[in-house]
Design a protein around this motif. Structure first.
Motif, PDB file in Angstrom:
ATOM      1  N   MET A   1      14.905  -9.801 -29.750  1.00  0.00           N
ATOM      2  CA  MET A   1      14.859 -11.501 -29.672  1.00  0.00           C
ATOM      3  C   MET A   1      14.812 -11.458 -28.209  1.00  0.00           C
ATOM      4  SD  MET A   1      17.465 -14.338 -30.746  1.00  0.00           S
ATOM      5  CE  MET A   1      19.041 -14.059 -29.848  1.00  0.00           C
ATOM      6  N   VAL A   2      13.963 -12.498 -27.773  1.00  0.00           N
ATOM      7  CA  VAL A   2      13.725 -12.812 -26.428  1.00  0.00           C
ATOM      8  C   VAL A   2      14.742 -13.917 -26.017  1.00  0.00           C
ATOM      9  CG1 VAL A   2      11.944 -13.739 -24.536  1.00  0.00           C
ATOM     10  CG2 VAL A   2      11.166 -12.387 -26.687  1.00  0.00           C
ATOM     11  N   THR A   3      15.431 -13.492 -24.988  1.00  0.00           N
ATOM     12  CA  THR A   3      16.468 -14.459 -24.697  1.00  0.00           C
ATOM     13  C   THR A   3      16.222 -14.911 -22.973  1.00  0.00           C
ATOM     14  OG1 THR A   3      18.019 -12.853 -23.737  1.00  0.00           O
ATOM     15  CG2 THR A   3      18.227 -13.493 -26.021  1.00  0.00           C
ATOM     16  N   TRP A   4      16.991 -15.897 -22.445  1.00  0.00           N
ATOM     17  CA  TRP A   4      16.721 -16.318 -21.354  1.00  0.00           C
ATOM     18  C   TRP A   4      17.236 -15.319 -20.379  1.00  0.00           C
ATOM     19  CZ3 TRP A   4      15.147 -20.387 -18.379  1.00  0.00           C
ATOM     20  CH2 TRP A   4      14.797 -21.481 -18.647  1.00  0.00           C
ATOM     21  N   PHE A   5      18.186 -14.541 -20.705  1.00  0.00           N
ATOM     22  CA  PHE A   5      18.911 -13.270 -19.839  1.00  0.00           C
ATOM     23  C   PHE A   5      17.789 -12.175 -19.734  1.00  0.00           C
ATOM     24  CE2 PHE A   5      20.819  -9.446 -19.450  1.00  0.00           C
ATOM     25  CZ  PHE A   5      21.443  -9.521 -18.085  1.00  0.00           C
ATOM     26  N   SER A   6      17.047 -11.971 -20.987  1.00  0.00           N
ATOM     27  CA  SER A   6      15.963 -10.883 -20.732  1.00  0.00           C
ATOM     28  C   SER A   6      14.859 -11.093 -20.032  1.00  0.00           C
ATOM     29  CB  SER A   6      15.788 -10.452 -22.368  1.00  0.00           C
ATOM     30  OG  SER A   6      15.105 -11.396 -22.901  1.00  0.00           O
ATOM     31  N   VAL A   7      14.639 -12.558 -20.094  1.00  0.00           N
ATOM     32  CA  VAL A   7      13.396 -12.867 -19.423  1.00  0.00           C
ATOM     33  C   VAL A   7      13.586 -12.778 -17.835  1.00  0.00           C
ATOM     34  CG1 VAL A   7      11.563 -14.940 -18.975  1.00  0.00           C
ATOM     35  CG2 VAL A   7      12.463 -14.135 -21.179  1.00  0.00           C
ATOM     36  N   VAL A   8      14.787 -13.553 -17.609  1.00  0.00           N
ATOM     37  CA  VAL A   8      15.102 -13.519 -16.184  1.00  0.00           C
ATOM     38  C   VAL A   8      15.436 -12.069 -15.598  1.00  0.00           C
ATOM     39  CG1 VAL A   8      16.854 -14.337 -14.418  1.00  0.00           C
ATOM     40  CG2 VAL A   8      15.933 -15.902 -16.289  1.00  0.00           C
ATOM     41  N   PHE A   9      16.049 -11.351 -16.191  1.00  0.00           N
ATOM     42  CA  PHE A   9      16.384  -9.782 -15.753  1.00  0.00           C
ATOM     43  C   PHE A   9      15.105  -9.219 -15.522  1.00  0.00           C
ATOM     44  CE2 PHE A   9      17.999  -5.550 -16.345  1.00  0.00           C
ATOM     45  CZ  PHE A   9      19.009  -5.736 -15.567  1.00  0.00           C
ATOM     46  N   ALA A  10      14.246  -9.352 -16.673  1.00  0.00           N
ATOM     47  CA  ALA A  10      12.656  -8.559 -16.463  1.00  0.00           C
ATOM     48  C   ALA A  10      12.074  -8.986 -15.209  1.00  0.00           C
ATOM     49  CB  ALA A  10      12.157  -8.569 -17.797  1.00  0.00           C
ATOM     50  N   PHE A  11      12.259 -10.258 -15.223  1.00  0.00           N
ATOM     51  CA  PHE A  11      11.573 -10.934 -13.973  1.00  0.00           C
ATOM     52  C   PHE A  11      11.947 -10.336 -12.603  1.00  0.00           C
ATOM     53  CE2 PHE A  11      11.696 -14.323 -10.578  1.00  0.00           C
ATOM     54  CZ  PHE A  11      10.412 -14.344 -10.088  1.00  0.00           C
ATOM     55  N   VAL A  12      13.255 -10.236 -12.702  1.00  0.00           N
ATOM     56  CA  VAL A  12      13.880  -9.838 -11.321  1.00  0.00           C
ATOM     57  C   VAL A  12      13.511  -8.439 -11.113  1.00  0.00           C
ATOM     58  CG1 VAL A  12      16.178  -9.705  -9.687  1.00  0.00           C
ATOM     59  CG2 VAL A  12      15.735 -11.747 -11.368  1.00  0.00           C
ATOM     60  N   ILE A  13      13.859  -7.564 -12.028  1.00  0.00           N
ATOM     61  CA  ILE A  13      13.431  -6.144 -11.778  1.00  0.00           C
ATOM     62  C   ILE A  13      11.923  -6.018 -11.518  1.00  0.00           C
ATOM     63  CG2 ILE A  13      13.168  -4.010 -13.036  1.00  0.00           C
ATOM     64  CD1 ILE A  13      16.117  -4.750 -12.704  1.00  0.00           C
ATOM     65  N   LEU A  14      11.066  -6.668 -12.259  1.00  0.00           N
ATOM     66  CA  LEU A  14       9.609  -6.657 -11.800  1.00  0.00           C
ATOM     67  C   LEU A  14       9.678  -6.863 -10.320  1.00  0.00           C
ATOM     68  CD1 LEU A  14       7.661  -7.784 -15.191  1.00  0.00           C
ATOM     69  CD2 LEU A  14       7.825  -5.298 -14.152  1.00  0.00           C
ATOM     70  N   GLN A  15       9.948  -8.202 -10.013  1.00  0.00           N
ATOM     71  CA  GLN A  15       9.873  -8.630  -8.794  1.00  0.00           C
ATOM     72  C   GLN A  15      10.308  -7.521  -7.657  1.00  0.00           C
ATOM     73  OE1 GLN A  15      13.094 -11.375  -7.337  1.00  0.00           O
ATOM     74  NE2 GLN A  15      11.222 -12.937  -6.852  1.00  0.00           N
ATOM     75  N   ARG A  16      11.461  -6.926  -8.015  1.00  0.00           N
ATOM     76  CA  ARG A  16      12.002  -5.704  -6.737  1.00  0.00           C
ATOM     77  C   ARG A  16      10.997  -4.621  -6.834  1.00  0.00           C
ATOM     78  NH1 ARG A  16      14.398  -9.595  -6.653  1.00  0.00           N
ATOM     79  NH2 ARG A  16      16.430  -9.835  -6.100  1.00  0.00           N
ATOM     80  N   LEU A  17      10.471  -4.266  -8.144  1.00  0.00           N
ATOM     81  CA  LEU A  17       9.554  -3.128  -8.039  1.00  0.00           C
ATOM     82  C   LEU A  17       8.038  -3.409  -7.189  1.00  0.00           C
ATOM     83  CD1 LEU A  17       9.920  -2.032 -11.684  1.00  0.00           C
ATOM     84  CD2 LEU A  17      10.760  -0.826  -9.568  1.00  0.00           C
ATOM     85  N   MET A  18       7.697  -4.956  -7.387  1.00  0.00           N
ATOM     86  CA  MET A  18       6.568  -5.055  -6.277  1.00  0.00           C
ATOM     87  C   MET A  18       7.086  -5.104  -5.122  1.00  0.00           C
ATOM     88  SD  MET A  18       4.897  -8.103  -8.804  1.00  0.00           S
ATOM     89  CE  MET A  18       4.417  -9.149  -7.518  1.00  0.00           C
ATOM     90  N   GLU A  19       8.347  -5.792  -4.760  1.00  0.00           N
ATOM     91  CA  GLU A  19       8.537  -5.817  -3.260  1.00  0.00           C
ATOM     92  C   GLU A  19       8.754  -4.473  -2.719  1.00  0.00           C
ATOM     93  OE1 GLU A  19      12.292  -7.858  -3.364  1.00  0.00           O
ATOM     94  OE2 GLU A  19      11.202  -9.834  -3.736  1.00  0.00           O
ATOM     95  N   LEU A  20       9.085  -3.507  -3.554  1.00  0.00           N
ATOM     96  CA  LEU A  20       9.381  -1.728  -3.069  1.00  0.00           C
ATOM     97  C   LEU A  20       7.838  -1.529  -2.577  1.00  0.00           C
ATOM     98  CD1 LEU A  20      11.980  -0.385  -5.153  1.00  0.00           C
ATOM     99  CD2 LEU A  20      12.102  -1.060  -2.824  1.00  0.00           C
ATOM    100  N   MET A  21       6.821  -1.842  -3.597  1.00  0.00           N
ATOM    101  CA  MET A  21       5.292  -1.466  -3.193  1.00  0.00           C
ATOM    102  C   MET A  21       4.908  -1.848  -2.088  1.00  0.00           C
ATOM    103  SD  MET A  21       3.638  -1.303  -6.895  1.00  0.00           S
ATOM    104  CE  MET A  21       3.615  -2.981  -7.174  1.00  0.00           C
TER     105      MET A  21
END
Length: 187
Positions: A1-21
């Motif tokens: 199930m897609v939840t607010w938390f899963s969307v926001v958490f995934a967004f922040v993790i992806l954001q951090r990975l892009m920032e590391l690049m």
């Protein structure tokens, strides 16, 4: 199930990975221009802090059964504001933005964007995120613990960063009248 938390958490993790690049690319560019890294010895603690933050956030949200909740309005709104500030910081610093501390001898400090008002807007953004993201999902222990730990790490990091910038750039002349964390609105 897609939840607010899963969307926001995934967004922040992806954001951090892009920032590391971005950071890796900018670091290579700084070295190619004659820059060098300082504070390498404490960087591992910053990485550990952020990795532990995400683990604690995930764990506390699920332990409290808050993974399906709608985020609390005020903390989530502040978190969203912090995301806009994060983009403003990244765009303002350009090639100088990094998760590590690189200094380029002889360079002028960046004094545009949020740097017109304070010396360390990026650290303000991180501090806001570490408190507002957990509070948005009811993880108050994570918010409290990592706010304190972040303050301890920043004490070391900011000293190292400012000392290096003062020694090899025009940082003291350009940024000396700005507060570290609270905006100076007379600009």
């Amino acid at each position: 199930m897609v939840t607010w938390f899963s969307v926001v958490f995934a967004f922040v993790i992806l954001q951090r990975l892009m920032e590391l690049m971005i950071a890796k690319r900018n670091g290579r560019q700084m070295v190619a221009l004659g820059g060098f890294e300082v504070g390498r010895e404490h960087y591992k603690y910053i990485v550990l802090l952020h990795a532990a933050f995400f683990a604690a956030l995930f764990g506390e949200v699920f332990a409290r059964g808050n993974e399906t909740m709608t985020p609390h309005g005020a903390p989530f709104a502040l978190f969203c504001v912090a995301q806009g500030l994060r983009v403003w910081v990244l765009l303002s610093l350009g090639k100088f933005w990094n998760t590590r501390i690189y200094v380029l001898p002889g360079s002028e400090p960046v004094m545009r964007g949020p740097y017109r008002f304070l010396r360390h807007p990026n650290y303000v953004v991180v501090a806001l995120e570490l408190v507002t993201l957990p509070l948005a999902f009811g993880a108050w222990l994570t918010a409290l613990l990592f706010t304190v730990l972040n303050a301890l790490v920043l004490r070391v990091r900011i000293r190292a960063e400012e000392q290096a910038l003062i020694e090899v750039t025009a940082y003291a002349e350009g940024m000396g009248d700005r507060e570290r964390f609270l905006p100076t609105l007379k600009r």
